[in-house]
Design an enzyme around this catalytic site. Sequence first.
Site, PDB file in Angstrom:
ATOM      1  N   ASP A  60       1.939  21.538  58.304  1.00  0.00           N
ATOM      2  CA  ASP A  60       2.291  22.850  57.755  1.00  0.00           C
ATOM      3  C   ASP A  60       3.732  23.239  58.081  1.00  0.00           C
ATOM      4  O   ASP A  60       4.406  22.587  58.881  1.00  0.00           O
ATOM      5  CB  ASP A  60       1.305  23.923  58.245  1.00  0.00           C
ATOM      6  CG  ASP A  60       1.013  23.827  59.750  1.00  0.00           C
ATOM      7  OD1 ASP A  60       1.797  23.190  60.479  1.00  0.00           O
ATOM      8  OD2 ASP A  60      -0.008  24.387  60.184  1.00  0.00           O
ATOM      9  N   HIS A  66      -8.953  28.035  62.879  1.00  0.00           N
ATOM     10  CA  HIS A  66      -8.154  27.429  61.797  1.00  0.00           C
ATOM     11  C   HIS A  66      -7.699  26.013  62.174  1.00  0.00           C
ATOM     12  O   HIS A  66      -7.579  25.672  63.345  1.00  0.00           O
ATOM     13  CB  HIS A  66      -6.993  28.329  61.361  1.00  0.00           C
ATOM     14  CG  HIS A  66      -5.816  28.398  62.278  1.00  0.00           C
ATOM     15  ND1 HIS A  66      -4.893  29.417  62.221  1.00  0.00           N
ATOM     16  CD2 HIS A  66      -5.388  27.583  63.278  1.00  0.00           C
ATOM     17  CE1 HIS A  66      -3.957  29.204  63.133  1.00  0.00           C
ATOM     18  NE2 HIS A  66      -4.232  28.121  63.788  1.00  0.00           N
ATOM     19  N   ASN A  98      -9.101  31.332  66.062  1.00  0.00           N
ATOM     20  CA  ASN A  98     -10.007  31.775  64.992  1.00  0.00           C
ATOM     21  C   ASN A  98     -10.632  30.598  64.247  1.00  0.00           C
ATOM     22  O   ASN A  98     -11.262  30.776  63.213  1.00  0.00           O
ATOM     23  CB  ASN A  98      -9.263  32.691  64.011  1.00  0.00           C
ATOM     24  CG  ASN A  98      -8.138  31.982  63.250  1.00  0.00           C
ATOM     25  OD1 ASN A  98      -7.911  30.782  63.445  1.00  0.00           O
ATOM     26  ND2 ASN A  98      -7.442  32.698  62.394  1.00  0.00           N
ATOM     27  N   GLU A 155      -6.864  29.240  57.241  1.00  0.00           N
ATOM     28  CA  GLU A 155      -7.438  30.372  57.957  1.00  0.00           C
ATOM     29  C   GLU A 155      -8.897  30.591  57.524  1.00  0.00           C
ATOM     30  O   GLU A 155      -9.300  30.118  56.450  1.00  0.00           O
ATOM     31  CB  GLU A 155      -6.626  31.643  57.654  1.00  0.00           C
ATOM     32  CG  GLU A 155      -5.136  31.541  58.008  1.00  0.00           C
ATOM     33  CD  GLU A 155      -4.849  31.665  59.510  1.00  0.00           C
ATOM     34  OE1 GLU A 155      -5.764  31.413  60.338  1.00  0.00           O
ATOM     35  OE2 GLU A 155      -3.701  31.990  59.855  1.00  0.00           O
TER      36      GLU A 155
HETATM   37  P1  PGA Z   1      -1.466  26.312  69.680  1.00  0.00           P
HETATM   38  O1  PGA Z   1      -1.829  26.421  68.153  1.00  0.00           O
HETATM   39  O2  PGA Z   1      -1.459  24.859  69.994  1.00  0.00           O
HETATM   40  O3  PGA Z   1      -0.088  26.919  69.782  1.00  0.00           O
HETATM   41  O4  PGA Z   1      -2.511  27.066  70.423  1.00  0.00           O
HETATM   42  C1  PGA Z   1      -2.879  25.670  67.660  1.00  0.00           C
HETATM   43  C2  PGA Z   1      -3.174  26.066  66.246  1.00  0.00           C
HETATM   44  O5  PGA Z   1      -3.026  27.254  65.914  1.00  0.00           O
HETATM   45  O6  PGA Z   1      -3.555  25.196  65.454  1.00  0.00           O
END
Ligand code: PGA
Length: 242
Positions: free
Chosen positions: A68, A139, A137, A144
């Site tokens: 992404d 994702h 959450n 999302e």
């Molecule tokens: P993080 O993000 O490694 O910064 O916790 C993970 C994600 O949102 O996929």
Amino acid sequence: MIKVIRAKDYEEMSRKAAAVMAAQIISKEDTVLGLATGSTPEGLYANLVKAYQAGNLDFSKVRTVNLDEYQGLPREHDQSYYYFMNYHLFQHVNMAADANNLPNGMNEDIQAECERYHGVIESMGGVDMQLLGIGGNGHIGFNEPSDHFEQKTHCLALAEDTIKANSRFFASEDEVPRRAFSMGIGEIMAAKKILMVANGKGKAQAVKDMLTGPVTPQVPASILQFHPDVVLVADEDALSLL
Ligand code: PGA
């Protein structure tokens, strides 16, 4: 099937996950890696760089495609995912100049950019190993929670939780981009192998829902229950609700 590898803390998670990825690169020198950004994989990348510097890894035939990118951030912006990947991995290893692919967050023709990126993924002949983090959450990439699974690369509005979580990297919450390009769930599921990393209590509920809950687009990571080859390397905190 999701195989769980337990680690006692972030450092052990990073070493074990790096070993899984290193084994992939050693066993197939022209591996196509799907890569991820975020705090979780930073330690994994640091261990890969160390292995490269020790002469144990060769990236010269490896190609990469990232999950992404924020919409509207130029590559030079220190919070763009292009910048992150360069900073943590690409500049330290012997990858070819044209080996790395990310969505172009500055392409104003959104439809064209999504189609271009889908074409890039297809043209690589399939991702051999896709690295994933997981959002609090649930994702994966920037897919999302939603009422449906997106198949292909798309441009979407970030969830409020995600904007809050990512604001730690920006001067203020207002500066967090509101939209991002993300690989779709179909493209992620097409990877031959998936390696997920998770650490910290903030991920415990999402990890539990992913592993034991119903498969639902409300918990996008739950779709991984239907993938034949997923390895989750997680620390004790992330596994604490299981
Ligand atoms: P993080 O993000 O490694 O910064 O916790 C993970 C994600 O949102 O996929």
